[in-house]
Design an enzyme around this catalytic site. Sequence first.
Site, PDB file in Angstrom:
ATOM      1  N   SER A   3       0.816  -1.215   0.000  1.00  0.00           N
ATOM      2  CA  SER A   3       0.000   0.000   0.000  1.00  0.00           C
ATOM      3  C   SER A   3       0.855   1.273   0.000  1.00  0.00           C
ATOM      4  CB  SER A   3      -0.902   0.021   1.234  1.00  0.00           C
ATOM      5  OG  SER A   3      -1.648  -1.164   1.290  1.00  0.00           O
ATOM      6  N   CYS A  48      -1.631  -6.033   2.706  1.00  0.00           N
ATOM      7  CA  CYS A  48      -3.039  -5.635   2.824  1.00  0.00           C
ATOM      8  C   CYS A  48      -3.905  -6.373   1.809  1.00  0.00           C
ATOM      9  CB  CYS A  48      -3.161  -4.129   2.627  1.00  0.00           C
ATOM     10  SG  CYS A  48      -4.854  -3.569   2.505  1.00  0.00           S
ATOM     11  N   CYS A  70      -5.602  -7.193   5.320  1.00  0.00           N
ATOM     12  CA  CYS A  70      -6.899  -6.509   5.435  1.00  0.00           C
ATOM     13  C   CYS A  70      -7.990  -7.066   4.527  1.00  0.00           C
ATOM     14  CB  CYS A  70      -6.734  -5.026   5.093  1.00  0.00           C
ATOM     15  SG  CYS A  70      -5.203  -4.283   5.658  1.00  0.00           S
ATOM     16  N   LYS A  83      -8.791 -10.976   4.757  1.00  0.00           N
ATOM     17  CA  LYS A  83      -9.292 -11.170   6.133  1.00  0.00           C
ATOM     18  C   LYS A  83     -10.728 -10.678   6.264  1.00  0.00           C
ATOM     19  CE  LYS A  83      -9.396  -7.979   8.596  1.00  0.00           C
ATOM     20  NZ  LYS A  83      -8.302  -7.332   9.279  1.00  0.00           N
ATOM     21  N   GLY A 140      -2.679 -12.230  21.548  1.00  0.00           N
ATOM     22  CA  GLY A 140      -3.879 -11.510  21.984  1.00  0.00           C
ATOM     23  C   GLY A 140      -3.946 -10.140  21.346  1.00  0.00           C
ATOM     24  N   TYR A 187      -4.336  -7.808  17.387  1.00  0.00           N
ATOM     25  CA  TYR A 187      -5.293  -7.651  16.282  1.00  0.00           C
ATOM     26  C   TYR A 187      -5.590  -8.987  15.596  1.00  0.00           C
ATOM     27  CZ  TYR A 187      -4.906  -2.486  15.530  1.00  0.00           C
ATOM     28  OH  TYR A 187      -4.967  -1.126  15.595  1.00  0.00           O
ATOM     29  N   GLU A 201      -9.086 -11.234  15.663  1.00  0.00           N
ATOM     30  CA  GLU A 201      -9.841 -11.281  14.399  1.00  0.00           C
ATOM     31  C   GLU A 201     -10.005 -12.728  13.933  1.00  0.00           C
ATOM     32  OE1 GLU A 201      -7.887  -8.579  11.670  1.00  0.00           O
ATOM     33  OE2 GLU A 201      -9.057  -6.878  12.425  1.00  0.00           O
ATOM     34  N   HIS A 261     -32.069   7.966  13.784  1.00  0.00           N
ATOM     35  CA  HIS A 261     -32.796   7.005  14.601  1.00  0.00           C
ATOM     36  C   HIS A 261     -33.515   5.977  13.734  1.00  0.00           C
ATOM     37  CE1 HIS A 261     -34.732   5.669  18.244  1.00  0.00           C
ATOM     38  NE2 HIS A 261     -35.898   5.674  17.628  1.00  0.00           N
ATOM     39  N   GLU A 288     -26.266   6.761  16.892  1.00  0.00           N
ATOM     40  CA  GLU A 288     -26.877   7.940  17.515  1.00  0.00           C
ATOM     41  C   GLU A 288     -26.502   8.051  18.998  1.00  0.00           C
ATOM     42  OE1 GLU A 288     -31.205   8.055  17.888  1.00  0.00           O
ATOM     43  OE2 GLU A 288     -31.278   5.877  17.834  1.00  0.00           O
TER      44      GLU A 288
HETATM   45  P1  NDP Z   1       0.032  -7.376  17.699  1.00  0.00           P
HETATM   46  O1  NDP Z   1       1.273  -6.645  18.028  1.00  0.00           O
HETATM   47  O2  NDP Z   1      -1.254  -6.650  17.576  1.00  0.00           O
HETATM   48  O3  NDP Z   1      -0.197  -8.536  18.778  1.00  0.00           O
HETATM   49  C1  NDP Z   1       0.795  -9.495  19.034  1.00  0.00           C
HETATM   50  C2  NDP Z   1       0.301 -10.352  20.168  1.00  0.00           C
HETATM   51  O4  NDP Z   1       1.198 -11.452  20.345  1.00  0.00           O
HETATM   52  C3  NDP Z   1       0.219  -9.627  21.497  1.00  0.00           C
HETATM   53  O5  NDP Z   1      -0.920 -10.076  22.176  1.00  0.00           O
HETATM   54  C4  NDP Z   1       1.500 -10.063  22.199  1.00  0.00           C
HETATM   55  O6  NDP Z   1       1.379 -10.097  23.587  1.00  0.00           O
HETATM   56  C5  NDP Z   1       1.653 -11.468  21.689  1.00  0.00           C
HETATM   57  N1  NDP Z   1       3.043 -11.928  21.684  1.00  0.00           N
HETATM   58  C6  NDP Z   1       4.107 -11.269  21.181  1.00  0.00           C
HETATM   59  N2  NDP Z   1       5.212 -12.007  21.349  1.00  0.00           N
HETATM   60  C7  NDP Z   1       4.852 -13.129  21.969  1.00  0.00           C
HETATM   61  C8  NDP Z   1       5.556 -14.283  22.445  1.00  0.00           C
HETATM   62  N3  NDP Z   1       6.871 -14.385  22.293  1.00  0.00           N
HETATM   63  N4  NDP Z   1       4.842 -15.247  23.046  1.00  0.00           N
HETATM   64  C9  NDP Z   1       3.504 -15.140  23.210  1.00  0.00           C
HETATM   65  N5  NDP Z   1       2.791 -14.082  22.794  1.00  0.00           N
HETATM   66  C10 NDP Z   1       3.462 -13.093  22.178  1.00  0.00           C
HETATM   67  O7  NDP Z   1       0.401  -8.186  16.376  1.00  0.00           O
HETATM   68  P2  NDP Z   1      -0.483  -8.939  15.311  1.00  0.00           P
HETATM   69  O8  NDP Z   1       0.419 -10.009  14.797  1.00  0.00           O
HETATM   70  O9  NDP Z   1      -1.811  -9.304  15.820  1.00  0.00           O
HETATM   71  O10 NDP Z   1      -0.680  -7.823  14.197  1.00  0.00           O
HETATM   72  C11 NDP Z   1       0.434  -7.078  13.715  1.00  0.00           C
HETATM   73  C12 NDP Z   1       0.028  -5.678  13.384  1.00  0.00           C
HETATM   74  O11 NDP Z   1      -0.691  -5.657  12.158  1.00  0.00           O
HETATM   75  C13 NDP Z   1      -0.943  -5.046  14.390  1.00  0.00           C
HETATM   76  O12 NDP Z   1      -0.288  -4.512  15.502  1.00  0.00           O
HETATM   77  C14 NDP Z   1      -1.621  -4.012  13.545  1.00  0.00           C
HETATM   78  O13 NDP Z   1      -0.839  -2.853  13.536  1.00  0.00           O
HETATM   79  C15 NDP Z   1      -1.658  -4.647  12.174  1.00  0.00           C
HETATM   80  N6  NDP Z   1      -2.999  -5.226  11.919  1.00  0.00           N
HETATM   81  C16 NDP Z   1      -4.060  -4.384  11.759  1.00  0.00           C
HETATM   82  C17 NDP Z   1      -5.324  -4.874  11.538  1.00  0.00           C
HETATM   83  C18 NDP Z   1      -6.464  -3.934  11.396  1.00  0.00           C
HETATM   84  O14 NDP Z   1      -6.246  -2.750  11.148  1.00  0.00           O
HETATM   85  N7  NDP Z   1      -7.715  -4.391  11.588  1.00  0.00           N
HETATM   86  C19 NDP Z   1      -5.577  -6.308  11.448  1.00  0.00           C
HETATM   87  C20 NDP Z   1      -4.400  -7.107  11.646  1.00  0.00           C
HETATM   88  C21 NDP Z   1      -3.166  -6.576  11.859  1.00  0.00           C
HETATM   89  P3  NDP Z   1       1.652  -8.803  24.514  1.00  0.00           P
HETATM   90  O15 NDP Z   1       0.429  -7.956  24.420  1.00  0.00           O
HETATM   91  O16 NDP Z   1       1.829  -9.402  25.878  1.00  0.00           O
HETATM   92  O17 NDP Z   1       2.867  -8.150  23.983  1.00  0.00           O
END
Ligand code: NDP
Length: 450
Positions: free
Chosen positions: A15, A43, A48, A51, A175, A177, A181, A435, A440
């Site tokens: 993108s 994306c 995006c 997904k 835990g 994004y 999702e 409404h 709203e």
């Molecule tokens: P995120 O950074 O959102 O989440 C990563 C998750 O993995 C966190 O919960 C983190 O835990 C956990 N984690 C990281 N390292 C480890 C580990 N070694 N062991 C266990 N758990 C771990 O990354 P995603 O991969 O979900 O997505 C990447 C990015 O892509 C997002 O941050 C976002 O910017 C983008 N995205 C956007 C979307 C949208 O706009 N709808 C959809 C999908 C992706 P902790 O919280 O404890 O660090």
Amino acid sequence: MREHDYDLYVIGAGSGGVRAARASAALGARVAIAEQGQLGGTCVNAGCVPKKLFVYGSRFAEDCEDAGNFGWRVETPDFDWPTLRDNKTREIRRLNGIYRDMLEDAGVAIQVDHAAVAAPHTLRVGARSVTARHILVATGSRPRVPAFPGNDLVITSDDTFHLADFPERVLILGGGYIAVEFAGIFAGLGATTRLAYRGELPLRGFDEGVRRFVLDEMRRKHVDVRLNARIAAVEEKPGGLLCRFDNDDSLEVDAVLAATGRAPASAGIGLPAVGVRLAANGAVVVDDDYRTSVPHIFAIGDVIDRVALTPVAIAEGACVAERLFGDGQRLVDYAAVPTAIFCQPNIGSVGPTEEAARKRYSRLRVYESRFRPLKHTVSGRDERSLMKLLVDGDTDRVVAAHMCGAEAGEIIQGVAVAINAGATKADFDATIGIHPTAAEEFVTMREAVR
Ligand code: NDP
């Protein structure tokens, strides 16, 4: 004779890279772009767009259930994975073609090959060598899988788009994004879905009220969420994968999806050798103008690890094009970037969390509404919505809006315009509601709850 083959060489046709290339060409620059995969980047091909199509696909089982109380008799729904997977792929191929047309129409040379910087102004693109006055690195990011025994047996979000067989039992690690999702997608498509997160509450960085609300909603939709759960090992066994946790729990599944973050894709493109500085996590270090430590090499998007969102990369790409070939006035405003998570129901969010706003504004007012959406008063579904507005009590300005509910992404986009334009709570109150909608609520919340 011109000194270089191109004014701008863009590495990566995602993108951000595509926007920078097209905008630069429109400003008169001679531009080429290299892509080793499919045009459109993460994306379009593994993020995006596919997904969101999967999210749509995953909603129909509930829709069929909900239809009953509205008088429709729907036979037991039956899901066919190859149909969804292949129809999605057909649409993605169409989009790849649109990206090609857009670049060609703009006069950008497309080089489908691996590109790497070989010398300050020289790139090696497959077998050929090209020179450019400026270089833009827009190579994005890749899924990151933590180290544990058996981590080669897990899949990442990239793989989910092409699975030969639909997994009946899935464990999702993470835990963020992607984890929440895909939990909604797999559960909606009928898989027994577990999500294991290492912390207390998923979606770190989001508003805590929203995080608690989403956790309840995920569990209501039969996602088995395990908190403080760390994977210790994954082993192959007949008929599945055995997953062991560090608290001695174990479970058997058909697939493990690691949604544990993404890493900047900065390796293998010759950056450190020409003096481009990388951070410890591989992110390309840039200044406010997206300039790397080598003045004619720029970087944008996921590879700089600022805000890993498609529209942000697009804004950064446009910004670089204007700095290099236009009047250079454009800035990217990172202060209130709206975002949505397409979990079920969706999250939409703009501005700081309540916890962060409380530190920033001494007289914060919090407005909150929790309700059962009108549709579900008849469908009977036990799904709720949450909406929050945060207001700076000193100025009356609305500083943030957070929502978890149907179409939250669609709703928050408009609210973000108002917030970025500096709207006050009085402006929200003076706006007539539509409404009956959920939206709203944002103009009818009268009493602060905190
Ligand atoms: P995120 O950074 O959102 O989440 C990563 C998750 O993995 C966190 O919960 C983190 O835990 C956990 N984690 C990281 N390292 C480890 C580990 N070694 N062991 C266990 N758990 C771990 O990354 P995603 O991969 O979900 O997505 C990447 C990015 O892509 C997002 O941050 C976002 O910017 C983008 N995205 C956007 C979307 C949208 O706009 N709808 C959809 C999908 C992706 P902790 O919280 O404890 O660090």
